[in-house]
Design a protein around this motif. Structure first.
Motif, PDB file in Angstrom:
ATOM      1  N   VAL A  19       8.650   8.900  -6.298  1.00  0.00           N
ATOM      2  CA  VAL A  19       7.377   9.564  -6.580  1.00  0.00           C
ATOM      3  C   VAL A  19       6.896   9.197  -7.985  1.00  0.00           C
ATOM      4  N   ARG A  20       7.799   9.185  -8.936  1.00  0.00           N
ATOM      5  CA  ARG A  20       7.456   8.820 -10.319  1.00  0.00           C
ATOM      6  C   ARG A  20       6.956   7.370 -10.390  1.00  0.00           C
ATOM      7  N   GLU A  21       7.633   6.466  -9.701  1.00  0.00           N
ATOM      8  CA  GLU A  21       7.221   5.055  -9.676  1.00  0.00           C
ATOM      9  C   GLU A  21       5.841   4.904  -9.038  1.00  0.00           C
ATOM     10  N   ALA A  22       5.593   5.611  -7.943  1.00  0.00           N
ATOM     11  CA  ALA A  22       4.288   5.543  -7.281  1.00  0.00           C
ATOM     12  C   ALA A  22       3.191   6.095  -8.185  1.00  0.00           C
ATOM     13  N   ALA A  23       3.478   7.180  -8.895  1.00  0.00           N
ATOM     14  CA  ALA A  23       2.486   7.762  -9.811  1.00  0.00           C
ATOM     15  C   ALA A  23       2.153   6.769 -10.925  1.00  0.00           C
ATOM     16  N   GLU A  63       0.179  21.805  -3.943  1.00  0.00           N
ATOM     17  CA  GLU A  63       0.260  22.882  -4.929  1.00  0.00           C
ATOM     18  C   GLU A  63       1.627  23.559  -4.922  1.00  0.00           C
ATOM     19  N   ASP A  64       2.151  23.849  -3.737  1.00  0.00           N
ATOM     20  CA  ASP A  64       3.395  24.621  -3.644  1.00  0.00           C
ATOM     21  C   ASP A  64       4.583  23.838  -3.086  1.00  0.00           C
ATOM     22  N   ASP A  65       4.404  22.556  -2.883  1.00  0.00           N
ATOM     23  CA  ASP A  65       5.476  21.732  -2.342  1.00  0.00           C
ATOM     24  C   ASP A  65       5.636  20.481  -3.210  1.00  0.00           C
ATOM     25  N   PRO A  66       6.773  19.792  -3.091  1.00  0.00           N
ATOM     26  CA  PRO A  66       6.984  18.582  -3.893  1.00  0.00           C
ATOM     27  C   PRO A  66       5.972  17.490  -3.535  1.00  0.00           C
ATOM     28  N   ASP A  67       5.674  16.641  -4.513  1.00  0.00           N
ATOM     29  CA  ASP A  67       4.839  15.476  -4.245  1.00  0.00           C
ATOM     30  C   ASP A  67       5.566  14.558  -3.273  1.00  0.00           C
ATOM     31  N   VAL A  68       4.789  13.810  -2.484  1.00  0.00           N
ATOM     32  CA  VAL A  68       5.339  12.921  -1.466  1.00  0.00           C
ATOM     33  C   VAL A  68       4.645  11.571  -1.572  1.00  0.00           C
ATOM     34  N   VAL A  69       5.395  10.516  -1.305  1.00  0.00           N
ATOM     35  CA  VAL A  69       4.841   9.165  -1.259  1.00  0.00           C
ATOM     36  C   VAL A  69       5.068   8.604   0.135  1.00  0.00           C
ATOM     37  N   TYR A  70       4.003   8.033   0.702  1.00  0.00           N
ATOM     38  CA  TYR A  70       4.089   7.367   1.998  1.00  0.00           C
ATOM     39  C   TYR A  70       3.811   5.888   1.787  1.00  0.00           C
ATOM     40  N   GLU A 124       3.996   1.857   3.607  1.00  0.00           N
ATOM     41  CA  GLU A 124       3.889   1.232   4.913  1.00  0.00           C
ATOM     42  C   GLU A 124       4.103  -0.264   4.783  1.00  0.00           C
ATOM     43  N   ASP A 125       4.792  -0.830   5.753  1.00  0.00           N
ATOM     44  CA  ASP A 125       4.896  -2.281   5.814  1.00  0.00           C
ATOM     45  C   ASP A 125       4.491  -2.737   7.209  1.00  0.00           C
ATOM     46  N   LEU A 126       4.727  -3.966   7.528  1.00  0.00           N
ATOM     47  CA  LEU A 126       4.292  -4.528   8.807  1.00  0.00           C
ATOM     48  C   LEU A 126       4.922  -3.818  10.006  1.00  0.00           C
ATOM     49  N   ILE A 127       6.130  -3.334   9.855  1.00  0.00           N
ATOM     50  CA  ILE A 127       6.878  -2.764  10.965  1.00  0.00           C
ATOM     51  C   ILE A 127       6.793  -1.242  11.038  1.00  0.00           C
ATOM     52  N   SER A 128       6.877  -0.574   9.902  1.00  0.00           N
ATOM     53  CA  SER A 128       6.965   0.884   9.938  1.00  0.00           C
ATOM     54  C   SER A 128       6.454   1.525   8.653  1.00  0.00           C
ATOM     55  N   GLY A 129       6.440   2.845   8.654  1.00  0.00           N
ATOM     56  CA  GLY A 129       6.070   3.607   7.473  1.00  0.00           C
ATOM     57  C   GLY A 129       7.238   4.466   7.030  1.00  0.00           C
ATOM     58  N   HIS A 130       7.197   4.896   5.785  1.00  0.00           N
ATOM     59  CA  HIS A 130       8.281   5.695   5.235  1.00  0.00           C
ATOM     60  C   HIS A 130       7.710   6.740   4.288  1.00  0.00           C
ATOM     61  N   MET A 131       8.134   7.977   4.481  1.00  0.00           N
ATOM     62  CA  MET A 131       7.701   9.057   3.608  1.00  0.00           C
ATOM     63  C   MET A 131       8.902   9.581   2.836  1.00  0.00           C
ATOM     64  N   THR A 132       8.696   9.843   1.536  1.00  0.00           N
ATOM     65  CA  THR A 132       9.796  10.351   0.722  1.00  0.00           C
ATOM     66  C   THR A 132       9.282  11.293  -0.360  1.00  0.00           C
ATOM     67  N   ALA A 133      10.128  12.232  -0.733  1.00  0.00           N
ATOM     68  CA  ALA A 133       9.865  13.115  -1.865  1.00  0.00           C
ATOM     69  C   ALA A 133      10.870  12.829  -2.980  1.00  0.00           C
ATOM     70  N   ASN A 134      11.576  11.705  -2.875  1.00  0.00           N
ATOM     71  CA  ASN A 134      12.544  11.319  -3.896  1.00  0.00           C
ATOM     72  C   ASN A 134      11.841  11.252  -5.248  1.00  0.00           C
ATOM     73  N   SER A 170       0.833  -1.201   0.000  1.00  0.00           N
ATOM     74  CA  SER A 170       0.000   0.000   0.000  1.00  0.00           C
ATOM     75  C   SER A 170       0.867   1.250   0.000  1.00  0.00           C
ATOM     76  N   PHE A 171       0.290   2.316  -0.542  1.00  0.00           N
ATOM     77  CA  PHE A 171       0.992   3.586  -0.549  1.00  0.00           C
ATOM     78  C   PHE A 171      -0.022   4.714  -0.652  1.00  0.00           C
ATOM     79  N   ASN A 172       0.372   5.856  -0.177  1.00  0.00           N
ATOM     80  CA  ASN A 172      -0.415   7.078  -0.314  1.00  0.00           C
ATOM     81  C   ASN A 172       0.403   8.050  -1.139  1.00  0.00           C
ATOM     82  N   PHE A 173      -0.219   8.582  -2.151  1.00  0.00           N
ATOM     83  CA  PHE A 173       0.435   9.515  -3.059  1.00  0.00           C
ATOM     84  C   PHE A 173      -0.142  10.888  -2.750  1.00  0.00           C
TER      85      PHE A 173
END
Length: 80
Positions: free
Chosen positions: A49-53, A26-33, A35-45, A19-22
């Motif tokens: 972001v392109r792969e998630a889109a 408007e004024d900031d970079p897109d972010v992808v969040y 999650e796995d069984l242990i933790s979550g991770h947020m990135t603007a890489n 699962s992921f949240n995209f």
């Protein structure tokens, strides 16, 4: 808000990798969040972001249309 149903009959799809949240801003970079069984991770890489889109677009393309999704949900609510 829009709801689209992804039927089981679609089988294997791009969303099965996890699962992921995209998040788009408007004024900031897109972010992808993600999650796995242990933790979550947020990135603007940009690569992530392109792969998630791309994955999101593939899942959305496999889903029922907005109208068909609404009809399915209404029918199931009536049946139950």
């Amino acid at each position: 808000m829009h709801v689209q149903v992804l039927p089981n009959k679609v089988g294997e799809h791009a969303g099965l990798a996890g699962s992921f949240n995209f998040l788009r801003f408007e004024d900031d970079p897109d972010v992808v969040y993600t999650e796995d069984l242990i933790s979550g991770h947020m990135t603007a890489n940009p690569d992530t972001v392109r792969e998630a889109a791309l994955r999101y677009a593939r899942v959305q393309a496999a889903a029922l249309s907005l109208e068909d999704s609404a009809e399915l949900i209404a029918r199931l609510m009536e049946e139950r």
